[in-house]
Write a protein that holds these residues in place. Structure first.
Motif, PDB file in Angstrom:
ATOM      1  N   THR A 104      -1.972  11.936   1.253  1.00 35.60           N
ATOM      2  CA  THR A 104      -3.014  11.569   0.506  1.00 35.60           C
ATOM      3  C   THR A 104      -4.044  10.967   1.497  1.00 35.60           C
ATOM      4  N   SER A 105      -5.111  10.561   0.829  1.00 36.37           N
ATOM      5  CA  SER A 105      -6.477  10.158   1.649  1.00 36.37           C
ATOM      6  C   SER A 105      -7.435  11.079   1.989  1.00 36.37           C
ATOM      7  N   LYS A 106      -8.773  10.773   2.301  1.00 31.52           N
ATOM      8  CA  LYS A 106      -9.899  11.605   2.513  1.00 31.52           C
ATOM      9  C   LYS A 106      -9.450  12.111   3.911  1.00 31.52           C
ATOM     10  N   LEU A 147       8.385  12.703   1.472  1.00 35.21           N
ATOM     11  CA  LEU A 147       8.027  11.780   2.791  1.00 35.21           C
ATOM     12  C   LEU A 147       6.518  11.833   2.390  1.00 35.21           C
ATOM     13  N   LEU A 148       5.908  10.814   2.483  1.00 39.67           N
ATOM     14  CA  LEU A 148       4.524  10.646   2.229  1.00 39.67           C
ATOM     15  C   LEU A 148       3.859  10.057   3.357  1.00 39.67           C
ATOM     16  N   PHE A 149       2.635  10.411   3.769  1.00 34.72           N
ATOM     17  CA  PHE A 149       1.725  10.019   4.654  1.00 34.72           C
ATOM     18  C   PHE A 149       0.281   9.727   4.153  1.00 34.72           C
ATOM     19  N   ASP A 150      -0.246   8.527   4.627  1.00 33.60           N
ATOM     20  CA  ASP A 150      -1.442   8.108   3.850  1.00 33.60           C
ATOM     21  C   ASP A 150      -2.279   7.531   5.379  1.00 33.60           C
ATOM     22  N   ILE A 151      -3.370   8.109   5.721  1.00 39.44           N
ATOM     23  CA  ILE A 151      -4.139   7.734   6.596  1.00 39.44           C
ATOM     24  C   ILE A 151      -5.341   6.851   6.021  1.00 39.44           C
ATOM     25  N   SER A 209      -5.309   1.688   8.457  1.00 43.94           N
ATOM     26  CA  SER A 209      -4.034   1.728   8.502  1.00 43.94           C
ATOM     27  C   SER A 209      -3.057   3.064   8.363  1.00 43.94           C
ATOM     28  N   LEU A 210      -2.175   3.457   8.795  1.00 43.74           N
ATOM     29  CA  LEU A 210      -1.349   4.459   8.402  1.00 43.74           C
ATOM     30  C   LEU A 210      -0.215   4.017   7.553  1.00 43.74           C
ATOM     31  N   GLU A 211       0.031   4.394   6.217  1.00 46.59           N
ATOM     32  CA  GLU A 211       1.429   4.377   5.775  1.00 46.59           C
ATOM     33  C   GLU A 211       2.225   5.500   5.578  1.00 46.59           C
ATOM     34  N   ILE A 212       3.447   5.327   5.801  1.00 45.46           N
ATOM     35  CA  ILE A 212       4.543   6.215   5.702  1.00 45.46           C
ATOM     36  C   ILE A 212       5.714   5.648   4.743  1.00 45.46           C
ATOM     37  N   ALA A 213       6.238   6.502   3.646  1.00 43.85           N
ATOM     38  CA  ALA A 213       6.972   6.230   2.642  1.00 43.85           C
ATOM     39  C   ALA A 213       8.035   7.419   2.460  1.00 43.85           C
ATOM     40  N   PHE A 214       9.188   6.925   1.914  1.00 45.27           N
ATOM     41  CA  PHE A 214      10.266   8.075   1.889  1.00 45.27           C
ATOM     42  C   PHE A 214      11.107   7.562   0.715  1.00 45.27           C
ATOM     43  N   GLY A 215      11.303   8.555   0.002  1.00 47.72           N
ATOM     44  CA  GLY A 215      12.682   8.232  -1.194  1.00 47.72           C
ATOM     45  C   GLY A 215      12.803   9.082  -2.315  1.00 47.72           C
ATOM     46  N   LEU A 216      13.838   8.804  -3.047  1.00 48.05           N
ATOM     47  CA  LEU A 216      13.964   9.788  -4.116  1.00 48.05           C
ATOM     48  C   LEU A 216      13.657   9.307  -5.441  1.00 48.05           C
ATOM     49  N   ASP A 217      13.378   7.949  -5.581  1.00 54.47           N
ATOM     50  CA  ASP A 217      12.998   7.351  -6.998  1.00 54.47           C
ATOM     51  C   ASP A 217      11.578   7.046  -6.717  1.00 54.47           C
ATOM     52  N   GLU A 257       0.792  -1.156  -0.030  1.00 58.04           N
ATOM     53  CA  GLU A 257      -0.017   0.023  -0.051  1.00 58.04           C
ATOM     54  C   GLU A 257       0.998   1.264  -0.124  1.00 58.04           C
ATOM     55  N   ALA A 258       1.946   1.188   0.756  1.00 56.21           N
ATOM     56  CA  ALA A 258       2.864   2.494   1.013  1.00 56.21           C
ATOM     57  C   ALA A 258       3.518   2.707  -0.465  1.00 56.21           C
ATOM     58  N   ARG A 259       4.049   1.684  -0.843  1.00 63.72           N
ATOM     59  CA  ARG A 259       4.823   1.694  -2.155  1.00 63.72           C
ATOM     60  C   ARG A 259       3.959   2.280  -3.190  1.00 63.72           C
TER      61      ARG A 259
END
Length: 310
Positions: A209-211, A132-136, A140-148, A112-114
């Motif tokens: 992201t997310s509602k 840096l991304l957050f999605d609620i 669940s809560l998804e967190i992701a971080f990256g350059l690519d 989901e996070a990817r």
């Protein structure tokens, strides 16, 4: 071709129909939603209740009919945390397949996070730098971080707004002691993963992201949905802190009157605010940007990438 993404989430079952081909932006053609709240239909053993399974089967069947009516050539059905973590997940999936013919793919939290990260990266482009991304979600809560396009770190925590509301905030408005206890526990879980990201460096841009995040940004003064998806929408930590306190004092009926808050999600907005505030505080984020693309778009983009490769 016309693709359909069937998202069996913790709050809703959402069919998004798009016209797409490799190398082009997916164009939304139709959207069909049914509020199910699977995260709130669990029994004491963590299984989806019989009534919940009945509703899920009926809702998936209805979504399939809508997809056929709108000429969907390829349906991409998936389920997230509510089904993934249900004690009877295998039986639920088997029954949905047997009665509707739809084989739901259960995404892991990391997937989901990817996929959500992929959607945000494509929306913002390479110039956004390290994201840096957050999605609620509801479960669940998804967190992701990256350059690519694939994140360097991606985690999922059981901190969805629907799940927490059903389990931890029974009052209307909730008792102050329950709010404090939930706030403390949420921060403990978020703090436990901060180290995985901080060693990767500071982000150039923070997006959500997310509602839940969209509604929090809207009540804090962000642009209305009528102004279009290209309007820049931001949420500051200072505004979120103020609204977290206000939401804790408002009954659900009054939350429904707030700008941009959908009636079906008003009851869980406080839990979402507590999670969002914890994430922004503990990651040191003063302000973030709302990204209109999320998990469903990520699923579509991955499918198009595979088509292009083939």
């Amino acid at each position: 071709m016309r693709l359909g993404v069937l998202d069996v989430g913790s709050n809703t079952v959402h069919l998004l129909v798009v016209d797409a081909h490799p190398g082009a932006r997916p164009l939304p053609a139709y959207s069909h939603k049914a509020e199910l709240r699977l995260a709130e239909l669990l029994d004491d053993d963590g299984a989806i209740s019989p009534a919940g399974v009945d509703r899920l089967v009926a809702t998936v069947g209805q979504a399939l009919e809508v997809a056929e009516e709108h000429g969907v050539a390829d349906l991409l059905p998936f389920a997230t945390s509510a089904v993934r973590e249900a004690g009877n997940a295998d039986r639920v999936l088997s029954r949905v397949a047997a009665e509707t013919g739809v084989a739901l793919q259960v995404l892991s939290g990391a997937d989901e996070a990817r996929l959500t990260f992929l959607a945000a990266r494509r929306w913002l482009g390479w110039s956004a730098g390290r994201l840096l991304l957050f999605d609620i979600g509801g479960g669940s809560l998804e967190i992701a971080f990256g350059l690519d396009e694939a994140p360097d770190a991606a985690v999922s925590l059981p901190l969805g707004a629907g799940r927490l509301t059903a389990a931890r905030l029974p009052g209307d408005p909730p008792d102050a002691a329950d709010v404090r206890a939930l706030r403390r526990d949420v921060r403990t879980q978020v703090a436990g993963v901060v180290g995985r990201f901080s060693r990767l460096g500071a982000p150039d841009r923070v997006v959500a992201t997310s509602k839940t995040f969209k509604q929090l940004a809207r009540i804090a003064g962000a642009a209305r949905s009528a102004e279009g998806e290209f309007a820049r929408r931001e949420l500051s930590r200072a505004d979120l802190r103020v609204w977290s306190q206000k939401l804790a004092e408002l009954p659900v009926a009054e939350r429904r009157e707030l700008p941009g808050v959908s009636p079906g999600r008003a009851h869980q907005l406080l839990a979402g605010a507590l999670v969002a505030e914890a994430a922004m505080d503990l990651f040191g984020v003063e302000s973030l940007e709302i990204c209109p693309w999320a998990l469903r778009e990520g699923v579509i983009l991955r499918r198009l990438d595979r088509m292009r490769t083939a």
